[in-house]
Design an enzyme around this catalytic site. Structure first.
Site, PDB file in Angstrom:
ATOM      1  N   CYS A  77       1.631  -1.335   0.131  1.00 10.15           N
ATOM      2  CA  CYS A  77       0.174   0.174   0.270  1.00 10.15           C
ATOM      3  C   CYS A  77       1.481   0.838  -0.226  1.00 10.15           C
ATOM      4  O   CYS A  77       1.860   1.039   0.885  1.00 10.15           O
ATOM      5  CB  CYS A  77      -1.125   0.102   1.227  1.00 10.15           C
ATOM      6  N   CYS A  83      -2.760   7.738   5.011  1.00 12.08           N
ATOM      7  CA  CYS A  83      -4.568   6.877   5.393  1.00 12.08           C
ATOM      8  C   CYS A  83      -4.066   6.736   7.002  1.00 12.08           C
ATOM      9  O   CYS A  83      -5.204   7.059   7.779  1.00 12.08           O
ATOM     10  CB  CYS A  83      -4.962   5.764   5.199  1.00 12.08           C
ATOM     11  N   CYS A 163      -6.931   0.495  -2.368  1.00 10.14           N
ATOM     12  CA  CYS A 163      -7.009   0.207  -0.953  1.00 10.14           C
ATOM     13  C   CYS A 163      -7.198  -1.154  -1.264  1.00 10.14           C
ATOM     14  O   CYS A 163      -7.567  -2.073  -1.570  1.00 10.14           O
ATOM     15  CB  CYS A 163      -7.962   0.705  -0.661  1.00 10.14           C
ATOM     16  N   ASP A 390     -27.401  -5.308  18.455  1.00 11.62           N
ATOM     17  CA  ASP A 390     -26.375  -5.941  17.574  1.00 11.62           C
ATOM     18  C   ASP A 390     -26.421  -3.659  17.484  1.00 11.62           C
ATOM     19  O   ASP A 390     -26.398  -3.053  16.418  1.00 11.62           O
ATOM     20  CB  ASP A 390     -26.352  -5.670  16.303  1.00 11.62           C
ATOM     21  N   CYS A 417     -19.953  -3.829  18.064  1.00 18.02           N
ATOM     22  CA  CYS A 417     -18.791  -3.338  17.611  1.00 18.02           C
ATOM     23  C   CYS A 417     -17.513  -2.758  17.939  1.00 18.02           C
ATOM     24  O   CYS A 417     -16.851  -1.955  17.817  1.00 18.02           O
ATOM     25  CB  CYS A 417     -18.731  -2.605  16.025  1.00 18.02           C
TER      26      CYS A 417
END
Ligand code: SAH
Length: 462
Positions: A77, A83, A163, A390, A417
């Site tokens: 990359c 990034c 990417c 969730d 998450c």
């Protein structure tokens, strides 16, 4: 070395850990933590202390005296440093997984739950090309329009059309869009002036069908040469089945505006997940890693232990994916979701899969009690046997937790998450009378600092 430590001094340091931002961690003799970007657990190095605070320091890696066996040299990359998204790019994947597990353990310890068991991180093993969704900001560079990512903590666009986490076709489409804009005088939006038309290119890919959805986010409602654009785009990329314009004329950091206009093709992207068909509007949430989502939903189903007799609530249900994937094993499935477009998708998805035991409600999951009232008026009191929650990163609310506890829901499967809010909420569930099962982390986001988790909460004395 005994200190005192002064700014810019160079000191030897053993790196003993790696945090979830990808910084190597070492300690001064006085106990202060030193964070070193680019250093890896097991490195022996010399670092320059570039920031000294009372409880921690930041060091810059000057010389690597002995490289850790966990290091990985990966130069695929070109934008990695600027990034900053792949915080574990310089680390062997097995070690990344170990770091993610210890990050989750740490979150539970911090929340006052040191006794909770965190299992090894589950993974599909696929660490590149897995992202099925990406939003690329654009800017005008020396050679014309470029698309990429915002550099870490800034709004500076770094060119990164290719990417490694995204499918190859994303890079090809970005090249095409930028080329079209250059040849049609379409300008890139500039945050500083509020001028310019194209803000972002939003791409979605359905792994199960190969379909692609392209949305151009405009500071306006029209793209010059619209008809030519869609013709040329779909001619070049036959897998593009849906092309939208999203209008965002606000001077804001929020990427997407509320208004979508379909330029060509189907309003929805079709995908297949856990053997079920799903149709997704551009504003519906969908897990970004298809194969890992199947792994995650499989684990959630295992923890739910459905027999076909249960009433299942799927809270924060998005396009209904979790509930629908389990609907064959439940008597009744009720979903709650706050985005109206996603609720419509959930209803369509249930119908498309021939399900007649589902219902979806639009609203705040914290108001589930009120939202259920309509269903209960028609069907009598619903006693949820299993509730899946969730939520987004900020986690769920004390209101929802006490509602579920008051209803004496026997089993709650929490999919999260964000390990920190998960641990915080688990502490509240424990106070409300729930036993916390083993936490299973699942790597939905290889190379990045994020990790998903699923845990079963069971009512004590149920
Ligand atoms: N379970 C789904 C979606 C999870 S993402 C899946 O696996 O695909 C979290 C979802 O919660 C998003 O769809 C978001 O729109 C929704 N959401 C956010 N805040 C909410 C709230 N207060 N009440 C209900 N849904 C909410």
């Amino acid at each position: 070395m005994n200190g005192p430590f002064v700014k810019n001094s160079v000191i030897p340091l053993e790196i003993t850990d790696l945090n979830n931002l990808g910084f190597g961690v070492g300690h001064l003799v006085d106990g202060r933590t030193v964070f070193v970007k680019g250093a890896v657990t097991g490195d022996s190095c010399e670092v320059r202390l570039i920031k000294i605070a009372s409880t921690y320091c930041v060091g810059r890696l000057e010389t690597l005296l002995r490289a850790s066996p966990h290091r990985l040299e990966d130069d695929t990359c070109t934008a990695a440093d600027a990034c900053g998204g792949c915080v574990y790019r310089h680390v062997a994947y097995a070690h990344e997984l170990a770091c993610k597990r210890s990050y989750v353990e740490h979150a539970f310890r911090k929340a006052g739950l040191p006794d909770v068991t965190v299992l090894p991180v589950r993974t599909t093993g696929r660490v590149s090309g897995y992202r099925n969704k990406a939003l690329y900001p654009v800017k005008v560079g020396k050679t014309g329009m470029i698309a990429g990512f915002y550099a870490r903590k800034t709004h500076e666009v770094v060119a990164a059309a290719h990417c490694a986490l995204a499918p190859e076709i994303f890079g090809e489409i970005l090249g095409f869009v930028c080329g079209f804009c250059d040849s049609h005088g379409i300008t890139a939006y500039e945050e500083s002036t509020g001028k310019g038309l194209l803000r972002h290119v939003y791409l979605r890919y359905a792994e199960g069908t190969g379909e692609v959805m392209v949305t151009l986010v405009l500071n306006g409602d029209k793209l010059p040469g619209e008809a030519e654009f869609v013709r040329a785009l779909t001619g070049r990329f036959p897998s593009v089945v849906s092309v939208y314009i999203n209008q965002n004329t606000q001077n804001t950091n929020v990427v997407l505006g509320d208004r979508y206009r379909l330029l060509l093709g189907k309003p929805h992207l079709s995908d297949i997940l856990c053997g079920k068909k799903f149709s997704l509007s551009p504003d519906s949430f969908y897990q970004v890693n298809h194969d890992a989502a199947e792994l995650l939903y499989g684990l959630a189903a295992e923890k739910a232990g459905l027999t076909g007799e249960e009433t299942l609530l799927d809270l924060y249900c998005g396009a209904g994916t979790i509930g629908i994937s389990m609907a064959d094993r439940a008597r009744r499935v009720i979903g709650v979701e706050i985005v109206p477009g996603a609720v419509r998708c959930a209803e369509e998805n249930a119908a498309m899969n021939g399900l007649s035991n589902t219902a979806f409600y639009c609203g705040d999951a914290s108001d589930t009690e009120k939202l259920l009232a309509a269903a209960e008026a028609a069907e009598g009191t619903l006693s949820p046997d299993v509730v899946i929650i969730d939520p987004p990163r900020k986690g769920t609310t004390p209101e929802l937790i006490s509602f579920l506890a008051c209803r004496e829901v026997p089993k709650i499967v929490y999919v999260s998450c964000d390990p920190d809010t998960l641990a915080r909420d688990c502490a509240l569930f424990r106070e409300a009378g729930y036993r916390i099962g083993e936490v299973t982390p699942v790597d939905l986001f290889p190379r990045t600092g994020h990790v998903e988790n699923v845990v079963l909460l069971t009512r004590e004395n149920a």
